[in-house]
Design a protein around this motif. Structure first.
Motif, PDB file in Angstrom:
ATOM      1  N   ALA A 196       0.810  -1.229   0.000  1.00 20.91           N
ATOM      2  CA  ALA A 196       0.000   0.000   0.000  1.00 20.91           C
ATOM      3  C   ALA A 196       0.837   1.270   0.000  1.00 20.91           C
ATOM      4  CB  ALA A 196      -0.926   0.005   1.217  1.00 20.91           C
ATOM      5  N   GLU A 197       2.162   1.149   0.134  1.00 20.85           N
ATOM      6  CA  GLU A 197       3.027   2.325   0.197  1.00 20.85           C
ATOM      7  C   GLU A 197       2.756   3.269  -0.967  1.00 20.85           C
ATOM      8  OE1 GLU A 197       6.293   4.527   1.999  1.00 20.85           O
ATOM      9  OE2 GLU A 197       5.013   2.908   2.684  1.00 20.85           O
ATOM     10  N   HIS A 198       2.655   4.556  -0.667  1.00 24.89           N
ATOM     11  CA  HIS A 198       2.370   5.633  -1.637  1.00 24.89           C
ATOM     12  C   HIS A 198       0.928   5.637  -2.138  1.00 24.89           C
ATOM     13  CE1 HIS A 198       6.823   4.933  -2.375  1.00 24.89           C
ATOM     14  NE2 HIS A 198       6.775   6.172  -1.894  1.00 24.89           N
ATOM     15  N   LEU A 199       0.092   4.702  -1.680  1.00 27.22           N
ATOM     16  CA  LEU A 199      -1.260   4.561  -2.231  1.00 27.22           C
ATOM     17  C   LEU A 199      -2.363   4.676  -1.193  1.00 27.22           C
ATOM     18  CD1 LEU A 199      -0.525   1.503  -4.563  1.00 27.22           C
ATOM     19  CD2 LEU A 199      -0.666   3.910  -5.250  1.00 27.22           C
ATOM     20  N   ALA A 200      -2.185   4.076  -0.019  1.00 24.94           N
ATOM     21  CA  ALA A 200      -3.276   4.004   0.958  1.00 24.94           C
ATOM     22  C   ALA A 200      -2.734   3.569   2.318  1.00 24.94           C
ATOM     23  CB  ALA A 200      -4.340   3.021   0.486  1.00 24.94           C
ATOM     24  N   LEU A 201      -3.594   3.695   3.338  1.00 25.47           N
ATOM     25  CA  LEU A 201      -3.253   3.165   4.656  1.00 25.47           C
ATOM     26  C   LEU A 201      -3.230   1.637   4.570  1.00 25.47           C
ATOM     27  CD1 LEU A 201      -2.841   4.250   7.636  1.00 25.47           C
ATOM     28  CD2 LEU A 201      -5.189   3.479   8.039  1.00 25.47           C
ATOM     29  N   PRO A 202      -2.174   0.983   5.039  1.00 25.74           N
ATOM     30  CA  PRO A 202      -2.105  -0.475   4.939  1.00 25.74           C
ATOM     31  C   PRO A 202      -3.212  -1.170   5.730  1.00 25.74           C
ATOM     32  CG  PRO A 202       0.032   0.465   5.520  1.00 25.74           C
ATOM     33  CD  PRO A 202      -0.978   1.563   5.660  1.00 25.74           C
ATOM     34  N   ASN A 203      -3.702  -2.290   5.190  1.00 26.76           N
ATOM     35  CA  ASN A 203      -4.634  -3.140   5.941  1.00 26.76           C
ATOM     36  C   ASN A 203      -3.865  -4.344   6.491  1.00 26.76           C
ATOM     37  OD1 ASN A 203      -4.347  -5.009   3.816  1.00 26.76           O
ATOM     38  ND2 ASN A 203      -6.240  -4.358   2.815  1.00 26.76           N
ATOM     39  N   GLU A 204      -4.589  -5.275   7.089  1.00 23.84           N
ATOM     40  CA  GLU A 204      -3.925  -6.406   7.736  1.00 23.84           C
ATOM     41  C   GLU A 204      -3.137  -7.259   6.753  1.00 23.84           C
ATOM     42  OE1 GLU A 204      -6.851  -8.374  10.461  1.00 23.84           O
ATOM     43  OE2 GLU A 204      -7.900  -6.473  10.176  1.00 23.84           O
ATOM     44  N   GLU A 205      -3.691  -7.498   5.578  1.00 24.62           N
ATOM     45  CA  GLU A 205      -2.990  -8.308   4.579  1.00 24.62           C
ATOM     46  C   GLU A 205      -1.733  -7.592   4.096  1.00 24.62           C
ATOM     47  OE1 GLU A 205      -2.067 -11.592   2.354  1.00 24.62           O
ATOM     48  OE2 GLU A 205      -3.564 -11.360   3.948  1.00 24.62           O
ATOM     49  N   ASP A 206      -1.820  -6.268   3.934  1.00 30.39           N
ATOM     50  CA  ASP A 206      -0.638  -5.492   3.548  1.00 30.39           C
ATOM     51  C   ASP A 206       0.467  -5.631   4.591  1.00 30.39           C
ATOM     52  OD1 ASP A 206      -1.857  -4.436   1.218  1.00 30.39           O
ATOM     53  OD2 ASP A 206      -2.773  -2.805   2.381  1.00 30.39           O
ATOM     54  N   VAL A 207       0.081  -5.551   5.853  1.00 32.44           N
ATOM     55  CA  VAL A 207       1.052  -5.669   6.940  1.00 32.44           C
ATOM     56  C   VAL A 207       1.739  -7.031   6.888  1.00 32.44           C
ATOM     57  CG1 VAL A 207       1.279  -5.874   9.458  1.00 32.44           C
ATOM     58  CG2 VAL A 207      -0.059  -4.003   8.469  1.00 32.44           C
TER      59      VAL A 207
END
Length: 435
Positions: free
Chosen positions: A332-343
Motif C-alpha cells: 500500500a506504500e504511496h497509495l493508501a493506509l495499509p490493511n492487515e494483509e498489507d502488513v
C-alpha cells in the motif's frame, strides 16, 4: 536505574544482554562489550519490559513493522489487529505511528496487545495536539513537546524516533540545492520545518538535545535519531540536505552515548542499489558503529502496488552491507493506509530480505539451512521442505491447493518431474555431505 549502556560500561551483564546473547548464539561478554561501545542497542523500558530484541553489530538483521491511524481512517480495533498480525508474521519491533483519533488511546491499546518492543514518533502527537488546541500546529510550544515525550515514555515506549537532526542549517542546504525532485516525505520532518520557518527559531529537539536524552534515559528507551530530510525519491538520494542531517545525527549519537543513552541512527527510504553500500559505510564511520535503521530502502520509484518488493531488494542489500534494523514497506506504500494483509505481506517480504542479507553479511556462519532445503527438494521430501521454509504454512497451503496425482511430485512438472528422474540416474553417485 541504570540504562543498558551504563550497566555495560560498569561491567554488568544485564538479563536483557544475556537473553540477546542466547538468542543470537553470542557470548554474554560480546553483547555487553558491544552495548558499552554503543554498537548494539536493546529497545527496553523499565515501565513495560517488552520482549528482548538486540539490534546491532554481529546480530541478526531485525525487521520493524509500522502501523497507525490516519486523519482519514481511525479504527482502533483495526490497528490492534494489525499489530498482532505483524507480531505473528515475525516482526521484531513495532512502530505505532497514529495521527488520527485519540492518540493516547491507540498507543496504549497497541502496547497492551503485543509483547514486541514498540516505538513511535513524538512529533506526530505534539503537532496534532497543537493543531487541536490552538488551531495551528505552528503554535506548538516546546514544553508541550517535552511533556508528550515524557508521557509516551511513561506508557512504555521502547524506542522513539525523534527528529533532532533537522535544524536551520540543514534547511538552508535544502534550499540552496534547489529543493528536490521528490520533495519532503517525512511527516515529522515537514512539520518541524514548517514550525521552524513560521517561528524563525531553531528546532528545540536539536537546541535542547540534552533534555531529550535525559527523558529517554530515565526509562532506558532507545533514542532513534529520526531522518526528517530523508529522500523520498531515488534521484534525491545522497543529496546535500540528507547527508548534512546524517552527519548531525551521527554527532548526536556520540553525544547521547556519552550521556548514557542507547542511540540508534535512522537512514533513508529511497536509495538506488549502487548507493546503498556507500551510505551505510558513511553512517558507520561517522557514528562510531551505531546501529543503523534503514527505512526499506525502496530501490525504484515506478512500482506502486509492489513497493514491498522494491523495498525488499533494497533491504537485502542494506542488510548485506551492515544495516541492523529494516523497516518494512507494504504493497500500500504511496497509495493508501495499509490493511492487515498489507502488513502481513510487508513483514514477510522484509524478513526474507533480512535473511538473504544476513547470509552474505555473515558468510562464516554458513548456509546450512539452504543446503538442507536443496537436499530435501532433490529427494522430494516435502515435510522436510516445510520444516526448513521461512514461512511453512504458506508453502504447505499452496501445495495443498493444487494436489498432484503422484504425491511425490508437484503439479508444476507432474510426470516430467526432473528431480525424480535425475534421482533414478544419479542416486548411487551421492557421497559425502551431499547424501
Amino acid at each position: 536505574m541504570k540504562t543498558q549502556i551504563e550497566s555495560a560500561r560498569a561491567g554488568i551483564i544485564t538479563p536483557q544482554m544475556a537473553q540477546v546473547a542466547f538468542d543470537e548464539a553470542q557470548t554474554p561478554e560480546y553483547v555487553r562489550d558491544k552495548v558499552a561501545a554503543g554498537q548494539i542497542v536493546i529497545p527496553w523500558n523499565h515501565v513495560r519490559k517488552p520482549k528482548v530484541a538486540g539490534i546491532g553489530t554481529g546480530l541478526r538483521t531485525k525487521v520493524n513493522a509500522s502501523i497507525g491511524t490516519s486523519s482519514d481512517i481511525v479504527d482502533y480495533a483495526a490497528e490492534v489487529r494489525k499489530a498482532k498480525v505483524a507480531q505473528e508474521a515475525g516482526a521484531d519491533t513495532l512502530m505505532e505511528l497514529s495521527v488520527g483519533g485519540d492518540l493516547d488511546r491507540v498507543r496504549r491499546e497497541v502496547i497492551a496487545a503485543v509483547d514486541l518492543p514498540v516505538g513511535n514518533v513524538p512529533l506526530y502527537q505534539a503537532f496534532c495536539e497543537a493543531a487541536r488546541k490552538y488551531g495551528d500546529p505552528n503554535k506548538l510550544d516546546e514544553e508541550m513537546l517535552f511533556d508528550i515525550i515524557e508521557r509516551q515514555c511513561a506508557d512504555g515506549m521502547a524506542f522513539m524516533a525523534v527528529h533532532c537532526g533537522i535544524n536551520l542549517y540543514t534547511l538552508e542546504r535544502l534550499r540552496k540545492q534547489g529543493y528536490r525532485y521528490g520533495g519532503l516525505v517525512s511527516k515529522g520532518g515537514v512539520s518541524m520545518a514548517a514550525w521552524m520557518i513560521a517561528n524563525n527559531r531553531e528546532n528545540p529537539l536539536y537546541e535542547k538535545f540534552d533534555r531529550v536524552v535525559e527523558i529517554l534515559k530515565r526509562y532506558d528507551t532507545v533514542l532513534s535519531l529520526g531522518n526528517g530530510l530523508r529522500a523520498g525519491a531515488i534521484h534525491d538520494s545522497s543529496d546535500r540536505a540528507q547527508i548534512q542531517e546524517l552527519l548531525i545525527n551521527c554527532e548526536l549519537a556520540e553525544i547521547g552515548r556519552d550521556m548514557g543513552c542507547q542511540m540508534l541512527v535512522e537512514g533513508p527510504g529511497h536509495v538506488p542499489l549502487d548507493e546503498i553500500e556507500g551510505n551505510i559505510k558513511l553512517q558507520k564511520r561517522m557514528s562510531g558503529g551505531a546501529p543503523y535503521y534503514m527505512l526499506g530502502p525502496i530501490s525504484t520509484d515506478v512500482a506502486p502496488g509492489f513497493d514491498h518488493i522494491t523495498a525488499a531488494i533494497g533491504a537485502a542489500q542494506s542488510s548485506r552491507f551492515g544495516a541492523d534494523l529494516i523497516c518494512y514497506i507494504t504493497p500500500a506504500e504511496h497509495l493508501a493506509l495499509p490493511n492487515e494483509e498489507d502488513v502481513k505481506m510487508g513483514v514477510k517480504a522484509a524478513k526474507i530480505a533480512a535473511y538473504i542479507g544476513d547470509m552474505n553479511k555473515y558468510p562464516e556462519r554458513g548456509r546450512e539451512r539452504d543446503k538442507e532445503m536443496s537436499k530435501a527438494r532433490r529427494d522430494l521430501n516435502w515435510q522436510r521442505q516445510f520444516e526448513l521454509a521461512l514461512f511453512p504454512e504458506d508453502a504447505a497451503a499452496i501445495r495443498k491447493s493444487r494436489v498432484p496425482e503422484d504425491e511425490q511430485t508437484c503439479t508444476m512438472c507432474g510426470d516430467f518431474c526432473a528431480s525424480r528422474g535425475a534421482g533414478k540416474i544419479f542416486a548411487a553417485d551421492l557421497r559425502g555431505d551431499k547424501i
